[in-house]
Design an enzyme around this catalytic site. Structure first.
Site, mmCIF file in Angstrom:
data_model
loop_
_atom_site.group_PDB
_atom_site.id
_atom_site.type_symbol
_atom_site.label_atom_id
_atom_site.label_comp_id
_atom_site.label_asym_id
_atom_site.label_seq_id
_atom_site.Cartn_x
_atom_site.Cartn_y
_atom_site.Cartn_z
ATOM 1 N N HIS A 19 0.813 -1.209 0.000
ATOM 2 C CA HIS A 19 0.000 0.000 0.000
ATOM 3 C C HIS A 19 0.852 1.268 0.000
ATOM 4 O O HIS A 19 0.468 2.285 -0.597
ATOM 5 C CB HIS A 19 -0.953 -0.001 1.192
ATOM 6 C CG HIS A 19 -1.997 -1.061 1.093
ATOM 7 N ND1 HIS A 19 -2.734 -1.503 2.177
ATOM 8 C CD2 HIS A 19 -2.437 -1.785 0.022
ATOM 9 C CE1 HIS A 19 -3.577 -2.448 1.784
ATOM 10 N NE2 HIS A 19 -3.414 -2.628 0.480
ATOM 11 N N HIS A 42 -8.126 -8.346 -8.186
ATOM 12 C CA HIS A 42 -8.639 -9.060 -7.006
ATOM 13 C C HIS A 42 -8.816 -8.031 -5.886
ATOM 14 O O HIS A 42 -7.934 -7.862 -5.045
ATOM 15 C CB HIS A 42 -7.675 -10.163 -6.564
ATOM 16 C CG HIS A 42 -7.395 -11.201 -7.610
ATOM 17 N ND1 HIS A 42 -6.580 -10.951 -8.705
ATOM 18 C CD2 HIS A 42 -7.806 -12.486 -7.726
ATOM 19 C CE1 HIS A 42 -6.511 -12.045 -9.450
ATOM 20 N NE2 HIS A 42 -7.247 -12.984 -8.886
ATOM 21 N N SER A 94 -6.413 -1.627 -0.779
ATOM 22 C CA SER A 94 -5.871 -0.883 -1.917
ATOM 23 C C SER A 94 -6.944 -0.175 -2.742
ATOM 24 O O SER A 94 -6.687 0.936 -3.239
ATOM 25 C CB SER A 94 -5.019 -1.800 -2.796
ATOM 26 O OG SER A 94 -5.656 -3.030 -3.048
ATOM 27 N N GLU A 112 -13.959 -8.390 -8.433
ATOM 28 C CA GLU A 112 -14.009 -9.272 -7.266
ATOM 29 C C GLU A 112 -15.063 -10.347 -7.497
ATOM 30 O O GLU A 112 -16.198 -10.041 -7.842
ATOM 31 C CB GLU A 112 -14.341 -8.471 -6.000
ATOM 32 C CG GLU A 112 -14.459 -9.303 -4.745
ATOM 33 C CD GLU A 112 -13.233 -10.171 -4.475
ATOM 34 O OE1 GLU A 112 -13.394 -11.392 -4.305
ATOM 35 O OE2 GLU A 112 -12.109 -9.614 -4.450
ATOM 36 N N GLY A 137 -11.076 -11.270 -12.695
ATOM 37 C CA GLY A 137 -10.269 -10.080 -12.929
ATOM 38 C C GLY A 137 -9.376 -10.168 -14.150
ATOM 39 O O GLY A 137 -9.199 -9.178 -14.867
ATOM 40 N N ASP A 157 -3.181 -8.797 -7.592
ATOM 41 C CA ASP A 157 -2.955 -9.209 -6.205
ATOM 42 C C ASP A 157 -3.764 -10.463 -5.876
ATOM 43 O O ASP A 157 -4.680 -10.429 -5.066
ATOM 44 C CB ASP A 157 -3.351 -8.040 -5.288
ATOM 45 C CG ASP A 157 -3.109 -8.322 -3.828
ATOM 46 O OD1 ASP A 157 -2.374 -9.264 -3.520
ATOM 47 O OD2 ASP A 157 -3.666 -7.581 -2.992
#
Length: 252
Positions: A19, A42, A94, A112, A137, A157
């Site tokens: 982050h 994600h 994030s 998601e 994604g 991610d």
């Protein structure tokens, strides 16, 4: 994997690394007047409660954001802003960090597939410039690429709960770089005893990535000894940005 829920790990050492670097990159990208597009493959739920049973069960945040000293950095400014709005135990994922830093002219696309996480994400990040997609994604990002703005950042991610995700992530990055060559691509990976991230690094090596790793030492991360970030087409000055993050994390 649809079983993965980041609430158990929010605010840990890996989150701080990921982050803080994200905040550095977005600070640079939003300095120019042109709009940008931010995409996550994600996304999770975007906002977490570190006092929740899930977070308290692992205790990982205690060794992450719980030990952070703060400092003059946009990441800590965002933490303060989010906690003013949502309470002292709130922690932004994030997507919310990005949404907090981007401008009305910029666009966010968040993917998601976990039903509960998707519903929470849609509620937590409702905004005119934010689209929340209930879709895989990898296929979703490729369908959007390149966006009209042609400038932006993609954060990849995955949970990596299935070992094939390392190779799939690498191959996806190769496809994305062909479709959207101007995108800054950021891939996060865990450093685990099995060291499967070496396969991912090997696959993306033709893209000449910038790799940054943060090793935790003895801090409690449930088997994870470090956090890795792969930057493809990094913004100018990325090496200085990463050095600032490492200094704030107490890692050189």
């Amino acid at each position: 994997m649809l079983s993965y829920q980041h609430a158990y790990h929010a605010g840990n050492q890996a989150d701080l690394h990921k982050h803080m670097v994200l905040a550095e990159l977005l600070t640079f990208l939003t300095q120019k007047p042109r709009p940008i597009t931010y995409i996550e493959t994600h996304a999770g739920r975007g906002l977490y409660d570190l006092a929740s049973p899930e977070a308290l069960k692992t205790g990982e945040a205690e060794f992450g954001i719980g030990t952070a000293k703060g400092g003059d950095h946009p990441y800590f400014e965002i933490i303060d802003e989010i906690r003013e709005r949502h309470g002292a135990s709130a922690y932004p994922g994030s997507p919310l960090i990005a949404q907090s830093m981007l401008r009305p002219i910029d666009q966010l696309h968040l993917f998601e597939l976990h039903p509960q996480e998707h519903a929470a994400l849609k509620s937590n990040l409702a905004a005119p410039n934010t689209s929340v997609h209930f879709r895989d994604g990898f296929t979703g990002v490729l369908a959007l690429s390149p966006p009209k703005s042609n400038a932006g950042l993609v954060l990849i991610d995955p949970s990596y709960e299935v070992k094939t995700e390392y190779a799939l992530t690498g191959l996806f990055a190769l496809d994305l770089a062909k479709l959207w060559p101007k995108a800054t691509i950021v891939i996060w990976y865990p450093i685990l005893p099995a060291a499967r991230h070496h396969e991912l690094l090997s696959i993306v090596s033709p893209l000449n990535p910038f790799v940054d790793e943060y090793h935790f030492g003895d801090k409690n991360q449930r088997g994870m000894s470090g956090s890795g970030l792969i930057l493809i087409n990094p913004v100018p000055g990325a090496d200085q940005q990463l050095a600032r993050v490492r200094a704030l994390l107490g890692h050189t």
